[in-house]
Write a protein that holds these residues in place. Structure first.
Motif, PDB file in Angstrom:
ATOM      1  N   THR A 231       0.838  -1.213   0.000  1.00 16.92           N
ATOM      2  CA  THR A 231       0.000   0.000   0.000  1.00 16.92           C
ATOM      3  C   THR A 231       0.865   1.253   0.000  1.00 16.92           C
ATOM      4  O   THR A 231       0.607   2.209  -0.745  1.00 16.92           O
ATOM      5  CB  THR A 231      -0.918  -0.010   1.234  1.00 16.92           C
ATOM      6  OG1 THR A 231      -1.712  -1.199   1.223  1.00 16.92           O
ATOM      7  CG2 THR A 231      -1.818   1.221   1.247  1.00 16.92           C
ATOM      8  N   GLN A 232       1.919   1.200   0.824  1.00 23.57           N
ATOM      9  CA  GLN A 232       2.829   2.358   0.882  1.00 23.57           C
ATOM     10  C   GLN A 232       3.528   2.554  -0.457  1.00 23.57           C
ATOM     11  O   GLN A 232       3.702   3.683  -0.925  1.00 23.57           O
ATOM     12  CB  GLN A 232       3.872   2.133   1.987  1.00 23.57           C
ATOM     13  CG  GLN A 232       4.907   3.257   2.101  1.00 23.57           C
ATOM     14  CD  GLN A 232       4.273   4.600   2.408  1.00 23.57           C
ATOM     15  OE1 GLN A 232       3.357   4.689   3.228  1.00 23.57           O
ATOM     16  NE2 GLN A 232       4.726   5.652   1.764  1.00 23.57           N
ATOM     17  N   ALA A 233       3.927   1.458  -1.082  1.00 25.66           N
ATOM     18  CA  ALA A 233       4.612   1.550  -2.371  1.00 25.66           C
ATOM     19  C   ALA A 233       3.692   2.152  -3.433  1.00 25.66           C
ATOM     20  O   ALA A 233       4.135   2.954  -4.273  1.00 25.66           O
ATOM     21  CB  ALA A 233       5.102   0.180  -2.803  1.00 25.66           C
ATOM     22  N   LYS A 234       2.417   1.768  -3.433  1.00 21.84           N
ATOM     23  CA  LYS A 234       1.485   2.326  -4.415  1.00 21.84           C
ATOM     24  C   LYS A 234       1.301   3.831  -4.188  1.00 21.84           C
ATOM     25  O   LYS A 234       1.210   4.614  -5.141  1.00 21.84           O
ATOM     26  CB  LYS A 234       0.147   1.605  -4.323  1.00 21.84           C
ATOM     27  CG  LYS A 234       0.186   0.168  -4.860  1.00 21.84           C
ATOM     28  CD  LYS A 234      -1.191  -0.459  -4.835  1.00 21.84           C
ATOM     29  CE  LYS A 234      -1.160  -1.855  -5.462  1.00 21.84           C
ATOM     30  NZ  LYS A 234      -2.479  -2.500  -5.479  1.00 21.84           N
ATOM     31  N   THR A 235       1.262   4.241  -2.920  1.00 25.58           N
ATOM     32  CA  THR A 235       1.165   5.678  -2.620  1.00 25.58           C
ATOM     33  C   THR A 235       2.404   6.416  -3.128  1.00 25.58           C
ATOM     34  O   THR A 235       2.313   7.489  -3.734  1.00 25.58           O
ATOM     35  CB  THR A 235       1.013   5.883  -1.101  1.00 25.58           C
ATOM     36  OG1 THR A 235      -0.160   5.200  -0.639  1.00 25.58           O
ATOM     37  CG2 THR A 235       0.904   7.360  -0.762  1.00 25.58           C
TER      38      THR A 235
END
Length: 585
Positions: A231-235
């Motif tokens: 999720t952090q990577a997509k952000t």
């Protein structure tokens, strides 16, 4: 008149003597030159080459001479011990060539064969993993070479730029320096723009933000150990994408010939974009660190994803270095000679550091690649040995089944089911009153290359079958006796008492191996390994490592290391590695 004739004659003698002396000098010098040339030629060693193709062809058959005699009766003797499992024929029965007569219990051998096959299959399957590791190692090594070379090239370019700027300042052409510095900065920014596109594409090919279908096969196991990392990577991906779009807009606004002030305004956008991309690939690394090769995601695919992220991350770091270098160059262009001198010295240090880092990095990856190659080669040797075990078991199993080598009548059948059989015991005697056989002799080394039931070529056209191979050496001939039954359709061509040439084909098990028997004189066995000598295109002696199995008399069996070799030096006793030699005609 006489005195005049004497004077003329005397002059002729003197002239003739001078001519003879000159001819003698010329002859002596010619002989000296020839001796000198021969002496120089003697300094270059001459070698004879052995063609491995010729050796393979020669070793696929065994040639000998034999005497034709009547084969009224062929005795079949056992070569192994064991309990009779079955008897398939009866006394007085007419049987045909190849018909099964009896068999020995061979359950243990069959179990060993099954295990040997399983071992072989296990080694063969594991070789796929070794191949994958080798490919990955090669790719990593090439990547290390490319990255290190890129860093050196970038450092060299920076040094050349610093040197050029320093010279221009010394000539008080500061305006030109500034223009050149910003031109280089603009080029670096455009390159960074392209790098953003490439690295975002790499990240999206794993995360599947914009292209949601690209990672369907492994999306469920991506960051399986820490779902928040994905999720952090997509952000971070969306943030980096926005920074890239901001840079695209800024470059489109200023056109292809921006002013220094316009580029000054773009610099913060580039730096923010680089920082956002650096954060993205830090997060991407966290995603893959929390991913495991399970389900549809193989370890090879996971390794490839890790490699692509590392490459993208390296390119971002390289662009950060490049942008910072050119930003510093613009600042330096505005400052004094002292600052240009400092920049030049830094560029020198950067180049020295890049060059210093090149060899350890590349050497380390080369060492790892070499280890993988050695491991792959060792596995290949294990596979060959496993095949040899299978072939050996087949040979033993074949000795537990007795097939008639000729057609004829069963005259003697002393064996019964359940009885114990020892080596040398007669299994049966087959009478064929119309048959002929050939009795010949071969050496003990050749004995292991043929088997009863093997094919024999007689003369130019006839064929036969090997019916007997003596278990020991004949005390008279000091060789091993071999008998060949002539096939029925060729019997009319021969007369008892004639001597004929026979060619014995290798057994199937022997033909399936890839070993070669080489003269001991052509193989060096030492503490540093076993090798043969080959010649490169300049006729320089090179060492070729090989793997040997056993020594038989004056021959040695080589089982690996010669796959891509065409010829070797016949005798290595008078040459050394690195010598330049000539080939004997």
């Amino acid at each position: 008149m006489i005195k005049k004739l004497y004077t003329i004659h005397k002059k002729k003698i003197i002239i003739g003597g001078v001519i003879l002396a000159l001819m003698g000098i010329v002859f002596v010098r010619a002989v000296q030159e020839e001796v000198k040339e021969e002496s120089q030629q003697e300094k270059v060693a001459s070698v004879t080459l052995l063609s491995l193709a010729d050796i393979r062809e020669a070793q696929s058959t065994i040639q000998t001479t034999g005497e034709i005699e009547a084969s009224n009766q062929v005795d079949m003797k056992s070569e192994v011990s064991g309990k009779i499992a079955y008897v398939s024929v009866g006394l007085g029965q007419y049987i045909y060539k190849g018909q099964v007569i009896a068999g020995i219990v061979n359950a243990d051998l069959m179990a060993q064969l099954q295990q040997a096959r399983a071992d072989y299959d296990g080694i063969r399957l594991s070789m796929a993993e070794y191949d994958a590791q080798l490919v990955a190692g090669q790719a990593q090594h090439e990547q290390n070479e490319e990255t290190s070379a890129h860093n050196i090239a970038a450092a060299k370019s920076a040094l050349e730029a610093a040197e050029a700027q320093l010279k221009l300042v010394e000539d008080e052409e500061n305006s030109q320096i500034v223009r050149d510095a910003y031109a280089n900065l603009y080029t670096a920014i455009v390159t960074t723009q392209q790098t953003f596109a490439n690295t975002l594409n790499t990240a999206d090919s794993i995360l599947g933000v914009d292209n949601s279908l690209v990672n369907d096969s492994y999306e469920q196991v991506l960051s399986v150990l820490h779902s928040s990392a994905k999720t952090q990577a997509k952000t971070s991906y969306l943030q980096a994408k926005r920074k890239k779009q901001a840079l695209d807009t800024a470059l489109a606004t200023v056109g292809v010939h921006p002013t220094p002030s316009q580029l000054d305004d773009i610099i913060p956008i580039v730096q923010e974009g680089l920082e956002a991309h650096a954060v993205l690939f830090t997060d991407m690394t966290a995603v893959l660190d929390n991913t495991r090769a399970i389900g549809p995601l193989s370890q090879t695919t996971l390794n490839s994803l890790v490699s692509s992220v590392q490459t993208a991350r390296s390119s971002i770091v390289a662009q950060q270095t490049s942008i910072n270098t050119y930003i510093q160059a613009t600042d330096t262009a505005r400052n004094s000679l002292e600052q240009y001198t400092i920049a030049y010295e830094k560029a020198e240090r950067d180049l020295a550091y890049a060059e210093a880092q090149y060899h350890p990095s590349v050497t380390a990856s080369q060492a790892q690649l070499t280890q993988k190659e050695v491991a792959r080669s060792g596995r290949d040797t294990q596979l060959r040995r496993a095949q040899g075990v299978i072939n050996g078991l087949y040979a033993q199993i074949n000795k537990t089944v007795f097939r008639s080598p000729i057609s004829g009548t069963v005259a003697v059948l002393p064996v019964k089911t359940g009885e114990l059989l020892s080596p040398g015991n007669i299994v049966t005697s087959i009478v064929n009153t119309s048959g002929l056989q050939i009795k010949g002799y071969i050496n003990s080394v050749e004995r292991n290359r043929i088997a009863v039931g093997g094919i024999a070529h007689i003369g130019e056209h006839a064929t036969g079958t090997i019916t007997h191979i003596a278990p020991s050496i004949d005390p008279t001939t000091k060789k091993v006796e071999v008998r060949v039954a002539i096939d029925a359709e060729y019997i009319d061509q021969f007369v008892v008492g004639d001597f004929v040439e026979i060619v014995l084909e290798e057994s199937t098990e022997q033909m399936e191996t890839n070993s070669l028997l080489l003269p001991l004189s052509s193989v060096r066995i030492g503490v540093d390994g076993t090798m043969v000598y080959i010649l490169d295109e300049n006729q320089v002696v090179q060492a070729q490592p090989v793997v040997v199995d056993r020594v038989m008399g004056n021959m040695v069996e080589v089982i690996a290391g010669l796959d891509n070799v065409e010829s070797i030096v016949e005798s290595i006793s008078h040459v050394l590695v690195g010598d330049t030699v000539k080939i004997k005609e």
